[in-house]
Design a protein around this motif. Structure first.
Motif, mmCIF file in Angstrom:
data_model
loop_
_atom_site.group_PDB
_atom_site.id
_atom_site.type_symbol
_atom_site.label_atom_id
_atom_site.label_comp_id
_atom_site.label_asym_id
_atom_site.label_seq_id
_atom_site.Cartn_x
_atom_site.Cartn_y
_atom_site.Cartn_z
ATOM 1 N N LEU A 156 0.851 -1.185 0.000
ATOM 2 C CA LEU A 156 0.000 0.000 0.000
ATOM 3 C C LEU A 156 0.885 1.232 0.000
ATOM 4 O O LEU A 156 1.736 1.394 0.879
ATOM 5 C CB LEU A 156 -0.907 0.003 1.227
ATOM 6 C CG LEU A 156 -2.037 1.033 1.265
ATOM 7 C CD1 LEU A 156 -3.021 0.777 0.137
ATOM 8 C CD2 LEU A 156 -2.745 0.999 2.609
ATOM 9 N N LEU A 157 0.722 2.091 -1.014
ATOM 10 C CA LEU A 157 1.393 3.389 -1.056
ATOM 11 C C LEU A 157 0.524 4.390 -0.293
ATOM 12 O O LEU A 157 -0.677 4.475 -0.514
ATOM 13 C CB LEU A 157 1.566 3.856 -2.499
ATOM 14 C CG LEU A 157 2.457 3.002 -3.399
ATOM 15 C CD1 LEU A 157 2.314 3.446 -4.848
ATOM 16 C CD2 LEU A 157 3.908 3.090 -2.961
ATOM 17 N N LYS A 158 1.170 5.160 0.614
ATOM 18 C CA LYS A 158 0.409 6.099 1.440
ATOM 19 C C LYS A 158 1.127 7.439 1.508
ATOM 20 O O LYS A 158 2.352 7.476 1.683
ATOM 21 C CB LYS A 158 0.246 5.549 2.863
ATOM 22 C CG LYS A 158 -0.494 4.248 2.957
ATOM 23 C CD LYS A 158 -0.509 3.700 4.380
ATOM 24 C CE LYS A 158 -1.310 4.556 5.321
ATOM 25 N NZ LYS A 158 -1.430 3.909 6.661
ATOM 26 N N PRO A 159 0.396 8.547 1.400
ATOM 27 C CA PRO A 159 1.011 9.860 1.618
ATOM 28 C C PRO A 159 1.412 10.009 3.084
ATOM 29 O O PRO A 159 0.607 9.729 3.981
ATOM 30 C CB PRO A 159 -0.090 10.853 1.248
ATOM 31 C CG PRO A 159 -1.077 10.057 0.467
ATOM 32 C CD PRO A 159 -1.005 8.666 0.987
ATOM 33 N N ARG A 169 -2.746 4.021 -2.712
ATOM 34 C CA ARG A 169 -2.782 3.130 -3.871
ATOM 35 C C ARG A 169 -2.372 1.727 -3.451
ATOM 36 O O ARG A 169 -1.305 1.533 -2.872
ATOM 37 C CB ARG A 169 -1.822 3.635 -4.956
ATOM 38 C CG ARG A 169 -2.188 5.001 -5.534
ATOM 39 C CD ARG A 169 -3.261 4.859 -6.582
ATOM 40 N NE ARG A 169 -3.754 6.142 -7.044
ATOM 41 C CZ ARG A 169 -4.209 6.356 -8.254
ATOM 42 N NH1 ARG A 169 -4.212 5.380 -9.145
ATOM 43 N NH2 ARG A 169 -4.677 7.535 -8.600
ATOM 44 N N LEU A 170 -3.222 0.757 -3.758
ATOM 45 C CA LEU A 170 -2.902 -0.650 -3.528
ATOM 46 C C LEU A 170 -2.257 -1.197 -4.791
ATOM 47 O O LEU A 170 -2.831 -1.117 -5.873
ATOM 48 C CB LEU A 170 -4.168 -1.435 -3.187
ATOM 49 C CG LEU A 170 -4.019 -2.955 -3.041
ATOM 50 C CD1 LEU A 170 -3.040 -3.302 -1.935
ATOM 51 C CD2 LEU A 170 -5.383 -3.597 -2.777
ATOM 52 N N HIS A 235 -10.473 2.971 -0.056
ATOM 53 C CA HIS A 235 -9.770 3.241 1.205
ATOM 54 C C HIS A 235 -10.426 4.358 2.007
ATOM 55 O O HIS A 235 -9.803 4.916 2.912
ATOM 56 C CB HIS A 235 -8.297 3.573 0.960
ATOM 57 C CG HIS A 235 -7.573 2.571 0.122
ATOM 58 N ND1 HIS A 235 -7.372 1.273 0.536
ATOM 59 C CD2 HIS A 235 -7.027 2.657 -1.116
ATOM 60 C CE1 HIS A 235 -6.716 0.610 -0.405
ATOM 61 N NE2 HIS A 235 -6.513 1.420 -1.419
ATOM 62 N N GLN A 236 -11.659 4.680 1.711
ATOM 63 C CA GLN A 236 -12.367 5.694 2.475
ATOM 64 C C GLN A 236 -13.559 5.059 3.187
ATOM 65 O O GLN A 236 -14.320 4.299 2.595
ATOM 66 C CB GLN A 236 -12.846 6.832 1.564
ATOM 67 C CG GLN A 236 -11.700 7.634 0.973
ATOM 68 C CD GLN A 236 -12.197 8.810 0.161
ATOM 69 O OE1 GLN A 236 -13.094 8.683 -0.661
ATOM 70 N NE2 GLN A 236 -11.596 9.971 0.370
ATOM 71 N N LYS A 237 -13.716 5.396 4.455
ATOM 72 C CA LYS A 237 -14.774 4.808 5.267
ATOM 73 C C LYS A 237 -16.145 5.282 4.793
ATOM 74 O O LYS A 237 -16.322 6.451 4.441
ATOM 75 C CB LYS A 237 -14.579 5.215 6.730
ATOM 76 C CG LYS A 237 -13.202 4.896 7.280
ATOM 77 C CD LYS A 237 -12.940 5.672 8.557
ATOM 78 C CE LYS A 237 -11.493 5.569 8.973
ATOM 79 N NZ LYS A 237 -11.180 6.453 10.117
#
Length: 642
Positions: A156-159, A169-170, A235-237
């Motif tokens: 998983l790419l995360k800021p 981004r997965l 990836h958003q609730k």
């Protein structure tokens, strides 16, 4: 307690904060951009200050203008809400330097936990388990790719600077790393002004569980139990609940203590959330993901099961008060579930939507609460976050809470703007959700079964009934019998009038049922079944779903097809802004080639060539604002170009 507080936000969270300020007798100051001049939060505040044009960078993200508004209105403190500058350490410091109390944690805690890389190192030193991933800040694209290969896909790419799923981004194929890193950086830069990334191991079928913490300035830190946030899209609730059915008391206590230690490790003060990723097969193996140094969107479910007003406690702590209770005093009573109502169209792949709210109904009471920034007449554009409101239900047990929330979503009406309310109602009825068998990938696996692009016949029946009613004479004076839409034909069989209509594809529809049309409602009976809809203008809706039924002009459509015979018109899938244009008129393109990028509500959508050919028309430039379905470009097939 403060006399006057400026709320440095908009929409439903601004309305929510203003509600607590009013209950405490504290004067509220709203701020607004030109796009929000008549917004609900502006009307409900005691006073309001214009802070700039619609663009967030020139209004809600302008520290200088927010501080000027506070000075002009005599505010003593600033509540940042969530989003915008809520987790901006520079803003917190600027408030302090201006003599204002920032209603949130110290700037150093924001900076530390806002950097996901430093945050992981800090909590690891405090004994909190963390997700395996890259180490170090400021990694280049090549270093990120190397770290991903070393960890092993999926990753998983995360800021590092962000949250809320923006820029995440997965990646399951190492061949996609370069493109995904570039896209993640672009989204991170647009959302947070910082494109620093990290990479983490992806845990398949994980559960997302977070712990609410509350700390005062006197060394007291408690946790208020957990929230299950595993139902997510991109990836958003979208659905959150408290407590989680996954945790037993021992695991709850262990995770709660870990969250408290994480808060202590950064000198936290105020309300905050420590987020964990938990393997569903073994909840005792939980990992720290990040800490959100602000109030969370989903805070109402914690309020309903604890009986605490978290905004009130934010204010009290910021004013220097001690927590009025200890850990052993916290009790979780019943169950609460929240659904996020967003401006998006499930039938169009959940792309952002927009428009004017023509008819609004938001349920309240009987275990149901709606937090909203909407009112009839609200313009929903593409500049801000797509979340419009939240519907929350509470009950003595999870089954009751779910049932109440499904019923509340069926009562929710937002005609004029397409929302996900109907989709959420169906999701809450899915057997896996009802059974509590959740993970962060569940929604993506079942989404196709919960979304239909087919328009039910009763929708066309209702739309035709409204048009039929509009043709009927008023009953005053003489009536020309030939103007009455009775279907009568000279020397022939009566035939119902036909209406060319369009929801997605054009349909010519002749009503065949019975109808009752009143102001705001239309009921139709087809094959012995009665269907009742809300209606306003060209919109009709029921059970949280809505349809925009427009009149279709077959002549105009035919002329348009003739004008572009053999070519494909590329249209905007959502209202937004064109951020990237990669081609020019006359360029040859290949099938699937990326041509433009449209951004709306912090989400990018790539417009690709449908086939090989030549760019025959290009009607937009970078920075252009476009409406939904607006023609962006026309691609002539290769054969036609030759």
């Amino acid at each position: 307690m403060f006399d006057t507080v400026l709320v440095a936000n908009r929409g439903e969270i601004a309305v929510r904060v203003i509600r607590t300020l009013r209950s405490l007798g504290v004067r509220s100051v709203a701020v607004f951009s030109d796009a929000d001049a008549d917004a609900r939060h502006v009307r409900e505040a005691d006073t309001a200050v214009r802070i700039g044009p619609p663009a967030a960078a020139e209004s809600y993200l302008s520290v200088e203008r927010l501080l000027e508004a506070a000075a002009r209105t005599g505010a003593q403190a600033v509540h940042p809400g969530y989003g915008f500058l809520a987790e901006n350490a520079g803003f917190a410091r600027a408030c302090e330097e201006a003599g204002l109390v920032f209603i949130g944690p110290p700037a150093d805690a924001i900076a530390l936990m806002g950097d996901k890389i430093r945050a992981k190192e800090t909590v690891r030193a405090a004994g909190v388990p963390v997700v395996p991933g890259s180490s170090g800040s400021g990694l280049s694209d090549a270093e990120l790719a190397d770290a991903a290969r070393e960890i092993g896909v999926p990753v998983l790419l995360k800021p590092s600077a962000g949250g809320g799923g923006k820029g995440m981004r997965l990646v399951r194929d190492t061949g996609d790393l370069a493109d995904e890193i570039a896209a993640a950086r672009r989204e991170a830069r647009a959302s947070f002004g910082d494109d620093t990334l990290l990479v983490e191991r992806w845990i398949d079928r994980p559960r997302h569980i977070e712990i609410q913490v509350l700390a005062d300035g006197h060394g007291n830190v408690v946790h208020l139990g957990e929230r299950e946030c595993s139902l997510q899209r991109r990836h958003q609730k979208i659905i959150e609940e408290a407590p989680s059915v996954l945790l037993d008391e021992a695991t709850r206590a262990s995770m709660g203590e870990a969250a408290v230690q994480a808060a202590r490790s950064c000198g936290y003060r105020g309300a905050g959330t420590v987020e964990f990723i938990v393997p569903g097969s073994d909840p005792s193996q939980y990992y720290f993901m990040e800490m959100n140094t602000r109030l969370q969107v989903e805070h109402p479910v914690t309020e309903l099961v604890t009986g605490l007003d978290l905004v009130e406690w934010q204010l009290r702590v910021a004013a220097g008060e001690r927590l009025g209770f200890a850990q052993e005093d916290v009790r979780l009573i019943g169950h609460a579930v929240e659904a996020r109502i967003c401006a998006e169209d499930p039938a169009r792949g959940f792309l952002p939507s927009g428009g004017t709210v023509l008819l609004l109904n938001e349920p309240q009471g009987d275990g149901v609460r709606t937090d909203s920034g909407l009112s009839e007449g609200t313009e929903v554009g593409s500049l801000y976050d797509p979340m419009l409101s939240k519907v929350i239900a509470h009950g003595p047990d999870r089954e009751t809470a779910l049932r109440r929330l499904r019923a509340a979503l069926a009562e929710t009406v937002t005609l004029g703007v397409q929302t996900n309310a109907g989709f959420l109602r169906r999701l809450l009825a899915h057997p896996a959700v009802v059974a509590g068998e959740l993970d962060t990938g569940l929604v993506e696996r079942v989404v196709d079964a919960l979304v239909s692009t087919d328009v039910p016949e009763e929708v066309y029946e209702a739309a035709a009934a409204v048009r039929l009613e509009a043709l009927r004479p008023s009953g005053e004076g003489w009536t020309d019998p030939f103007s009455v839409p009775s279907g009568w034909r000279l020397g022939g069989t009566p035939k119902a009038p036909a209406f060319p209509l369009r929801v997605q594809d054009p349909v010519t529809y002749s009503p065949r049922g019975t109808h009752a049309v009143t102001a705001g409602r239309v009921a139709v009976t087809l094959d012995g079944v009665r269907h009742t809809f809300h209606r306003c203008g060209d919109w009709i809706g029921r059970d949280g779903d809505a349809w925009h039924v427009r009149d279709h002009d077959p002549v105009a459509a035919s002329l348009s097809r003739a004008a572009h015979a053999g070519a494909d018109s590329l249209t905007a899938p959502m209202p937004g802004t064109v951020t990237v244009v990669k081609v020019a008129v006359g360029d040859e393109v290949t099938a699937g080639q990326s041509l433009l990028v449209v951004e709306a509500m912090k989400m990018e959508h790539v417009i690709s060539a449908p086939h090989a050919g030549t760019v025959a028309e290009l009607d937009v430039t970078p920075g252009a604002t476009v409406a939904m379905d607006q023609v962006l470009a026309v691609i002539a097939p290769k054969e036609a170009a030759q």
